[in-house]
Design a protein around this motif. Sequence first.
Motif, short mmCIF file in Angstrom:
data_model
loop_
_atom_site.label_atom_id
_atom_site.label_comp_id
_atom_site.label_asym_id
_atom_site.label_seq_id
_atom_site.Cartn_x
_atom_site.Cartn_y
_atom_site.Cartn_z
N VAL A 80 4.25 13.28 0.91
CA VAL A 80 3.19 13.73 1.81
C VAL A 80 2.91 12.58 2.77
N CYS A 81 2.71 12.92 4.03
CA CYS A 81 2.45 11.92 5.05
C CYS A 81 0.94 11.73 5.19
N VAL A 82 0.51 10.48 5.21
CA VAL A 82 -0.91 10.15 5.41
C VAL A 82 -1.12 9.94 6.90
N PRO A 83 -1.93 10.80 7.54
CA PRO A 83 -2.15 10.65 8.98
C PRO A 83 -2.96 9.39 9.27
N PRO A 84 -2.82 8.80 10.40
CA PRO A 84 -1.85 9.11 11.45
C PRO A 84 -0.56 8.32 11.26
N PHE A 85 0.26 8.74 10.35
CA PHE A 85 1.53 8.10 10.03
C PHE A 85 1.31 6.69 9.48
N ALA A 86 0.25 6.56 8.66
CA ALA A 86 -0.08 5.27 8.05
C ALA A 86 0.82 4.98 6.86
N ALA A 87 1.22 6.02 6.14
CA ALA A 87 2.06 5.86 4.97
C ALA A 87 2.68 7.21 4.64
N VAL A 88 3.78 7.15 3.91
CA VAL A 88 4.39 8.34 3.33
C VAL A 88 4.31 8.15 1.82
N VAL A 89 3.55 9.02 1.16
CA VAL A 89 3.23 8.85 -0.25
C VAL A 89 4.14 9.70 -1.12
N MET A 90 4.62 9.07 -2.19
CA MET A 90 5.44 9.74 -3.19
C MET A 90 4.86 9.43 -4.56
N PHE A 141 4.06 -0.34 -4.39
CA PHE A 141 3.46 0.37 -5.51
C PHE A 141 1.95 0.28 -5.34
N VAL A 142 1.27 1.41 -5.56
CA VAL A 142 -0.18 1.48 -5.34
C VAL A 142 -0.86 1.66 -6.70
N PRO A 143 -1.45 0.59 -7.24
CA PRO A 143 -2.13 0.71 -8.54
C PRO A 143 -3.45 1.47 -8.41
N GLU A 144 -3.90 2.03 -9.52
CA GLU A 144 -5.17 2.78 -9.52
C GLU A 144 -6.34 1.95 -9.03
N SER A 145 -6.27 0.66 -9.20
CA SER A 145 -7.37 -0.23 -8.80
C SER A 145 -7.44 -0.45 -7.28
N GLN A 146 -6.40 -0.06 -6.57
CA GLN A 146 -6.38 -0.27 -5.13
C GLN A 146 -7.17 0.82 -4.41
N SER A 172 1.83 8.14 -18.13
CA SER A 172 1.65 6.70 -17.94
C SER A 172 2.76 6.06 -17.12
N ASP A 173 3.91 6.71 -16.99
CA ASP A 173 5.02 6.08 -16.27
C ASP A 173 5.10 6.50 -14.81
N LEU A 174 4.12 7.28 -14.33
CA LEU A 174 4.14 7.73 -12.94
C LEU A 174 3.35 6.78 -12.06
N HIS A 175 3.86 6.59 -10.84
CA HIS A 175 3.23 5.69 -9.88
C HIS A 175 3.10 6.37 -8.53
N ILE A 176 2.06 6.01 -7.81
CA ILE A 176 2.02 6.33 -6.39
C ILE A 176 2.76 5.21 -5.69
N LEU A 177 3.72 5.60 -4.87
CA LEU A 177 4.44 4.65 -4.03
C LEU A 177 4.19 5.03 -2.59
N ALA A 178 3.95 4.05 -1.76
CA ALA A 178 3.69 4.28 -0.35
C ALA A 178 4.77 3.64 0.49
#
Length: 157
Positions: free
Chosen positions: A37-47, A93-98, A122-128
Amino acid sequence: MRDSRLDVAKALLTEQGWAALATCRDNVPFASMVAFVCVPPFAAVVMVLSELAVHTQMMRQNPKVALVISQPEQVGIDSQTLARVTVTGDVRFVPESQADYAPWRRIYLARFPDSHRLFELSDLHILALIPQSVRMVAGFGQILSAPATDLANAWGS
């Protein structure tokens, strides 16, 4: 004058949900299909990706990636003329604390509501993917290579 190829790139990034992710480790390329998913305005593409996945392990060693999004094939349309965009940049990698974690999680779940169960693993991560450049092919001979800031600047206009 507004470049219509940037409009096509924006449409692909907002309307499509699957892309080919290209990673590389030890001079060995690897590609896999991922939801994004793309974070507008093209700030990041999140997976949202598993730590167990080969591509995630590769990105831990080399954060440079490319993501290719294509217009779907259509009957009666020459597949070689389909619009496609390649986004290049570095993954983090985007930790929950961010601070970005909660809003990006909401954006991801809004696009993929059935994926809420992934966040319980527990093994899933948000990556930007932080975009650095785009290469847009809006059709035969309609090519644009540009810094990601060009697309971000055109996003709201």
